[in-house]
Design a protein around this motif. Sequence first.
Motif, short mmCIF file in Angstrom:
data_model
loop_
_atom_site.label_atom_id
_atom_site.label_comp_id
_atom_site.label_asym_id
_atom_site.label_seq_id
_atom_site.Cartn_x
_atom_site.Cartn_y
_atom_site.Cartn_z
N GLY A 237 31.69 50.25 37.67
CA GLY A 237 32.38 48.82 37.63
C GLY A 237 33.36 48.99 38.98
O GLY A 237 33.45 49.73 39.57
N CYS B 172 37.36 47.76 39.73
CA CYS B 172 38.80 47.28 39.07
C CYS B 172 39.43 46.56 40.17
O CYS B 172 39.36 47.03 41.62
CB CYS B 172 39.51 48.74 38.92
SG CYS B 172 41.04 48.28 38.06
N LYS C 266 38.42 41.64 35.60
CA LYS C 266 38.35 43.23 36.47
C LYS C 266 39.67 43.99 36.47
O LYS C 266 39.61 45.15 36.83
CB LYS C 266 37.69 42.94 37.66
CG LYS C 266 36.20 42.54 37.74
CD LYS C 266 35.76 42.33 39.26
CE LYS C 266 34.30 41.90 39.20
NZ LYS C 266 33.58 41.63 40.58
#
Length: 331
Positions: free
Chosen positions: A45, A47, A54
């Motif tokens: 993912g 950040c 996010k």
Amino acid sequence: MFPSVFNLAQTAAIIANATCGERNSAEVYCQLDLLGLEPSNQECGICDATERGKAHPIGKAIDGQAGSWWQAPSLQFGPDYHFVTITLDLKKVFQVGYILMQSGISPRPGNWILERSLDGVEWAPWQFFALTDEECWRAFGVEPRRGKPSYRYDDEVICTSYFSALDPLQDGEIHVSLVNGRPGASGPSRTLTEFTLARYVRIRFRRLRILPQDQSLVQGLSYPDTSVLRRYFYSLQDLTIGGQCPCNGHAGECQIDLDASMVSVKPVFLSIQNGSTLLSLVKSSKTPSTGGSNRFMAILVCCAFDVHSLRSVLFAPGRRRRRRPLRKPSQ
């Protein structure tokens, strides 16, 4: 000693000295696995503190929302991120009964220290946590308490490796009781009362849990393989601090701001039966003028001698939460 407890973390001011996506802009992270997957097959993912969907700020560790968590930067940005500190200001002195932590998308921490303070300046340890019993000696100079945590006296500070297992790789829980299992738990105990007093609570992470096959990659000062190192970071999806107003032996009042609502805790001696103090709870109707907020009043007694039948009446001490699945970052 703790007939009725609140989740003090919900009303606390909380800060972390490092959060993913803040200093290093958007960053890729991946979940740890035991299958040795290639980087292209890992569940990853992004950040990014500038994008709401996010971002993983520290407030998400105490917001009670499913699918949210706080996350620290990964070791791809250097070994300094073994050392991350979270500090909570409870806004007044409370008696703290327990700490519950649940990791997010990473394993539980390796070495860390749980600390307390009355003024935010002078700190004292509540408990040490280590990867192994040997680490108790090496990292903290404290004799390990082997097996399930136990206590010989009311203000004993131990070191334990009981919560250091790698499994589970995510959603792992740590239950720290500051009262249960101590000689004075049935009360009253002045030593235990003083030991549990705190306004500030600090969590100091000192070492991440690393897979044995990756140890050689994270030792020393050079960090060459970011595809491996971005899998190592701290995360918390739930942090609960159970506590109550300080026991002073007589009736008093304790007020806590909770968003637009007011929680009022008023110790009052209601009834004594067989040495046990009864507990009652009054909840008023919603107040339209305050946007539908509720006003609670809990009537309790601080120093009941027999509290085994009493339960938390305002806030659940913690719960497991299901997180949203991650998406791989776009190429």
